[in-house]
Design a protein around this motif. Structure first.
Motif, PDB file in Angstrom:
ATOM      1  N   ARG A  62      44.801  36.957  44.705  1.00 30.02           N
ATOM      2  CA  ARG A  62      44.609  35.505  44.662  1.00 30.02           C
ATOM      3  C   ARG A  62      43.842  35.117  43.397  1.00 30.02           C
ATOM      4  N   SER A  63      44.269  34.005  42.817  1.00 28.93           N
ATOM      5  CA  SER A  63      43.581  33.437  41.663  1.00 28.93           C
ATOM      6  C   SER A  63      43.135  32.036  42.038  1.00 28.93           C
ATOM      7  N   ALA A  64      41.825  31.803  42.097  1.00 27.08           N
ATOM      8  CA  ALA A  64      41.310  30.503  42.493  1.00 27.08           C
ATOM      9  C   ALA A  64      39.890  30.337  41.971  1.00 27.08           C
ATOM     10  N   ALA A  65      39.572  29.124  41.551  1.00 33.76           N
ATOM     11  CA  ALA A  65      38.222  28.773  41.094  1.00 33.76           C
ATOM     12  C   ALA A  65      37.707  29.720  40.010  1.00 33.76           C
ATOM     13  N   GLY A  66      38.599  30.153  39.130  1.00 32.23           N
ATOM     14  CA  GLY A  66      38.197  31.011  38.021  1.00 32.23           C
ATOM     15  C   GLY A  66      38.012  32.468  38.374  1.00 32.23           C
ATOM     16  N   GLU A  67      38.290  32.856  39.629  1.00 31.41           N
ATOM     17  CA  GLU A  67      38.159  34.250  40.049  1.00 31.41           C
ATOM     18  C   GLU A  67      39.512  34.802  40.458  1.00 31.41           C
ATOM     19  N   VAL A  68      39.683  36.112  40.275  1.00 31.21           N
ATOM     20  CA  VAL A  68      40.862  36.822  40.775  1.00 31.21           C
ATOM     21  C   VAL A  68      40.367  37.825  41.803  1.00 31.21           C
ATOM     22  N   THR A  69      40.953  37.791  43.005  1.00 32.38           N
ATOM     23  CA  THR A  69      40.523  38.680  44.077  1.00 32.38           C
ATOM     24  C   THR A  69      41.721  39.425  44.654  1.00 32.38           C
ATOM     25  N   VAL A  70      41.445  40.529  45.352  1.00 32.35           N
ATOM     26  CA  VAL A  70      42.491  41.285  46.032  1.00 32.35           C
ATOM     27  C   VAL A  70      42.020  41.558  47.458  1.00 32.35           C
ATOM     28  N   ILE A  71      42.955  41.514  48.398  1.00 30.03           N
ATOM     29  CA  ILE A  71      42.655  41.833  49.786  1.00 30.03           C
ATOM     30  C   ILE A  71      43.792  42.680  50.345  1.00 30.03           C
ATOM     31  N   ASP A  72      43.462  43.735  51.048  1.00 34.58           N
ATOM     32  CA  ASP A  72      44.466  44.585  51.682  1.00 34.58           C
ATOM     33  C   ASP A  72      44.998  43.894  52.944  1.00 34.58           C
ATOM     34  N   LEU A  73      46.319  43.913  53.139  1.00 33.93           N
ATOM     35  CA  LEU A  73      46.949  43.267  54.292  1.00 33.93           C
ATOM     36  C   LEU A  73      47.204  44.280  55.407  1.00 33.93           C
ATOM     37  N   ARG A  74      46.178  45.010  55.767  1.00 31.16           N
ATOM     38  CA  ARG A  74      46.238  46.014  56.846  1.00 31.16           C
ATOM     39  C   ARG A  74      47.379  47.004  56.591  1.00 31.16           C
ATOM     40  N   SER A  75      47.436  47.471  55.358  1.00 35.30           N
ATOM     41  CA  SER A  75      48.496  48.409  54.974  1.00 35.30           C
ATOM     42  C   SER A  75      48.266  49.778  55.597  1.00 35.30           C
ATOM     43  N   THR A  76      49.319  50.593  55.615  1.00 33.70           N
ATOM     44  CA  THR A  76      49.226  51.933  56.197  1.00 33.70           C
ATOM     45  C   THR A  76      48.385  52.865  55.344  1.00 33.70           C
ATOM     46  N   ASN A  77      48.598  52.840  54.015  1.00 38.31           N
ATOM     47  CA  ASN A  77      47.952  53.808  53.132  1.00 38.31           C
ATOM     48  C   ASN A  77      46.782  53.251  52.337  1.00 38.31           C
ATOM     49  N   GLY A  78      46.476  51.981  52.499  1.00 38.89           N
ATOM     50  CA  GLY A  78      45.284  51.423  51.880  1.00 38.89           C
ATOM     51  C   GLY A  78      45.493  50.948  50.448  1.00 38.89           C
ATOM     52  N   THR A  79      44.551  50.121  50.011  1.00 42.14           N
ATOM     53  CA  THR A  79      44.508  49.606  48.647  1.00 42.14           C
ATOM     54  C   THR A  79      43.185  50.035  48.035  1.00 42.14           C
ATOM     55  N   PHE A  80      43.216  50.543  46.807  1.00 43.43           N
ATOM     56  CA  PHE A  80      42.015  51.088  46.168  1.00 43.43           C
ATOM     57  C   PHE A  80      41.756  50.368  44.849  1.00 43.43           C
ATOM     58  N   VAL A  81      40.511  49.996  44.608  1.00 42.04           N
ATOM     59  CA  VAL A  81      40.106  49.393  43.338  1.00 42.04           C
ATOM     60  C   VAL A  81      39.107  50.333  42.679  1.00 42.04           C
ATOM     61  N   ASN A  82      39.481  50.812  41.497  1.00 45.08           N
ATOM     62  CA  ASN A  82      38.636  51.768  40.760  1.00 45.08           C
ATOM     63  C   ASN A  82      38.223  52.946  41.637  1.00 45.08           C
ATOM     64  N   GLY A  83      39.174  53.404  42.477  1.00 48.53           N
ATOM     65  CA  GLY A  83      38.944  54.574  43.319  1.00 48.53           C
ATOM     66  C   GLY A  83      38.310  54.297  44.655  1.00 48.53           C
ATOM     67  N   GLU A  84      37.849  53.054  44.902  1.00 47.68           N
ATOM     68  CA  GLU A  84      37.203  52.720  46.164  1.00 47.68           C
ATOM     69  C   GLU A  84      38.165  51.926  47.044  1.00 47.68           C
ATOM     70  N   ARG A  85      38.245  52.307  48.329  1.00 48.12           N
ATOM     71  CA  ARG A  85      39.147  51.610  49.239  1.00 48.12           C
ATOM     72  C   ARG A  85      38.652  50.187  49.504  1.00 48.12           C
ATOM     73  N   VAL A  86      39.589  49.231  49.485  1.00 44.89           N
ATOM     74  CA  VAL A  86      39.255  47.832  49.715  1.00 44.89           C
ATOM     75  C   VAL A  86      39.204  47.585  51.220  1.00 44.89           C
ATOM     76  N   THR A  87      38.073  47.108  51.712  1.00 41.56           N
ATOM     77  CA  THR A  87      37.929  46.809  53.144  1.00 41.56           C
ATOM     78  C   THR A  87      37.750  45.317  53.396  1.00 41.56           C
ATOM     79  N   ARG A  88      37.474  44.564  52.340  1.00 42.95           N
ATOM     80  CA  ARG A  88      37.341  43.109  52.455  1.00 42.95           C
ATOM     81  C   ARG A  88      37.778  42.518  51.116  1.00 42.95           C
ATOM     82  N   THR A  89      37.720  41.201  50.992  1.00 41.04           N
ATOM     83  CA  THR A  89      38.108  40.562  49.736  1.00 41.04           C
ATOM     84  C   THR A  89      37.253  41.099  48.582  1.00 41.04           C
ATOM     85  N   HIS A  90      37.930  41.564  47.546  1.00 42.89           N
ATOM     86  CA  HIS A  90      37.250  42.214  46.412  1.00 42.89           C
ATOM     87  C   HIS A  90      37.500  41.392  45.149  1.00 42.89           C
TER      88      HIS A  90
END
Length: 571
Positions: A62-90
């Protein structure tokens, strides 16, 4: 302040974008302001991924209010940012890496990068940003520049002084306590020279500075920083010398007389190995079985400061699993049944030198954990002992496996992979190095003939053609065995196709179209690319159209044949 006096530019004045790497391709996806981008395997996703490990709707950016964020949609294998698993909006920053399965998405926010006013905090951040820019440079054919400044006044703010000289687009951070480094994204010689002139104009008599213009991405972040430090340490730079161009035509690296480096791709390998040798960081060498990974490891040792110490080579695949820990780290007397005396392990045996761990991907998980602990602490505890022994040794590892993929599968520790891959060297297969085939074959033939006490004339043309047309799935090892067999079977007779292994004889009788790539064809192709680029003034898009290939294919072949656009515009 801008001309319209409306205040500072919005952070989203320059659109952000994602660089998507995966499924054998690279592409960019814009991230417009106030947008939601669904990422996943669904064909309707804004960022559609051809990745079996991605869920149909895997994540949202998501891009809003000058910020870009990522959120995992309860995927099977997970989403990782810089090697860390995303558990909430990052919240994402410029250069952050998002990994989904085997796909890597890197966020670029040009306005944030260009408008940075605060320097990076430590050399780790400098290294991370440099790695991001080098990855981008590999894909786009661009280059980066590096500058270092060591003020003679130790109380001076090196980062502030370097920021003033390098300009607002530079990314500045510490190289150590008293030295600053500046990264110049997409730098040409002119940009680097301008920084050098500004440094020279403001330099005090004791100031030292160094510039690397147009850094090639294959050297890696560690190699480039090591080279920058080495140049800085030599002596205060003469401002009249200006920057030292990194991309000048380089001869074969030193001490490679026993290595065939006719193909440009192998020259790149050994230039990178030469840079890696100057530091003391771990090196990871990847490539298929038989490509010559051990030769590269021996070269790194021979060119390093540890060359007078031992080089201990260990084939991890040959270690019996119950004894791996004992053989690597040693054991005390009575540690287990049959341990009748203390034994020194391979790690201690390599003290003061280099430990080459071949086929590192075959280590069992427990041994991977022990090796990681050693890399972190530089100390071992022999089996049966609680006392740690400090060991000074450099680790060079190699694998035929794609260790990044093994990490995803869970068969290789991710933390160990990143600890080993400080500098990664990929040795291409022989089928991608057509210019090396005949020089290697001739050398192997001479060596075997010499052991038989006979002189060897040139290889017959028809035999050489047969060698060129073979795909060499077993790489250099297969070529060596084929040539050695032929020389032995020929005895005192002239070498002929009938002396080659049966598979090559059958191929000569019924050649398969498209198998292999004769060196002379590669030379013709290289000349055609050079001519097209020269005629188009170095414009890759026009040259690709002239050659009837895609721009992506052209860039791939330019890298393969070590062609740089700057050369093609010269007469």
């Amino acid at each position: 302040m801008r001309d319209d006096d409306s205040g500072p530019a919005s952070p989203t004045a320059t659109p952000a974008y994602l660089l998507v790497l995966g499924a054998g391709e690279a592409r960019t996806v814009p991230v417009p302001p106030d947008a939601v981008l669904v990422v996943g395997r669904d064909e309707q996703a804004v960022v559609a991924l051809a990745d079996e490990k991605a869920s149909r709707r895997h994540a949202e950016i998501r891009s809003a209010a000058g910020e870009v964020t990522v959120i995992d949609l309860r995927s099977t294998n997970g989403t990782f940012v810089n090697g860390e698993r995303v558990t909430r909006t990052h919240v994402l920053e410029h250069g952050d890496e998002i990994r989904i399965g085997g796909t890597l998405l890197t966020l670029f926010r040009p306005s944030r990068a260009a408008g940075r006013t605060e320097p990076l905090r430590d050399v780790g951040q400098v290294r991370e940003r440099l790695a991001v820019e080098l990855r981008r440079a590999r894909l786009t054919g661009a280059a980066v520049g590096l500058v270092a400044l060591a003020p003679g006044d130790r109380g001076a703010d090196a980062c502030a002084r370097l920021s003033a000289a390098a300009g607002p687009a530079a990314i500045v951070g510490p190289l150590d306590d008293a030295t600053a480094a500046a990264l110049l994204p997409t730098a040409d010689r002119g940009a680097a020279a301008a920084v050098a002139r500004r440094l020279a104009a403001a330099a005090g008599p004791e100031d030292r500075w160094s510039v690397l213009a147009r850094c090639r991405p294959e050297a890696g972040a560690s190699g480039l920083l090591a080279e920058l430090r080495a140049r800085l340490a030599r002596s205060p730079c003469d401002p009249a010398d200006g920057p030292e161009p990194w991309d000048r035509a380089a001869p074969a690296p030193p001490d490679t007389e026993d290595v065939e480096l006719h193909d440009p791709s192998m020259r790149k390998v050994y230039r990178l190995a030469d840079q890696a040798a100057r530091a003391d960081s771990p090196v990871l060498i990847l490539g298929e079985t038989g490509v010559g990974k051990e030769e590269v490891a021996r070269y790194v040792h021979r060119r390093s400061a540890r060359r007078h110490g031992p080089l201990v080579a260990v084939n991890c695949a040959a270690l019996p699993e119950p004894l791996v820990e004992s053989m690597l780290f040693g054991h005390e007397r009575g540690a287990f049944t049959g341990a009748s005396e203390r034994r020194t392990g391979y790690v201690e045996a390599a003290a003061g030198g280099t430990l080459f761990l071949d086929e590192i991907g075959e280590l069992p998980p427990a041994s991977q954990s022990k090796l990681l602990r050693f890399l972190d602490r530089r100390a071992i505890a022999r089996v049966g002992s609680t006392t740690e022994v400090v060991v000074d040794v450099r680790i060079v590892a190699a694998s035929k496996r794609d260790l990044a993929r093994e990490v995803e599968r869970g068969s290789f520790r991710e933390d160990l992979y990143y600890r080993l891959a400080v500098v990664t060297v990929f040795v291409p297969p022989l089928r991608d190095r057509p210019m090396d085939v005949l020089p290697l074959a001739r050398r192997f033939a001479r060596q075997v003939a010499a052991t038989m006490g006979r002189a060897l004339a040139e290889l017959p043309e028809e035999l050489e053609q047969c060698l060129l047309e073979h795909a060499w799935p077993g790489n250099v090892r297969e070529l060596r065995n084929a040539v050695e067999s032929a020389v032995v079977l020929a005895g005192d007779d002239e070498l002929a196709i009938r002396h080659l292994p049966a598979q090559l004889q059958r191929q000569a009788e019924s050649p398969s179209p498209g198998v292999g790539l004769p060196a002379r064809v590669a030379a013709v192709e290289r000349d055609a690319i050079l001519a097209a680029l020269r005629e188009c003034g170095g414009n890759q898009t026009h040259a690709a159209r002239k050659l009837g290939i895609s721009r992506r294919t052209l860039i791939y072949r330019m890298r393969k044949y070590d062609i740089r656009s700057s050369r093609t515009t010269e007469g």
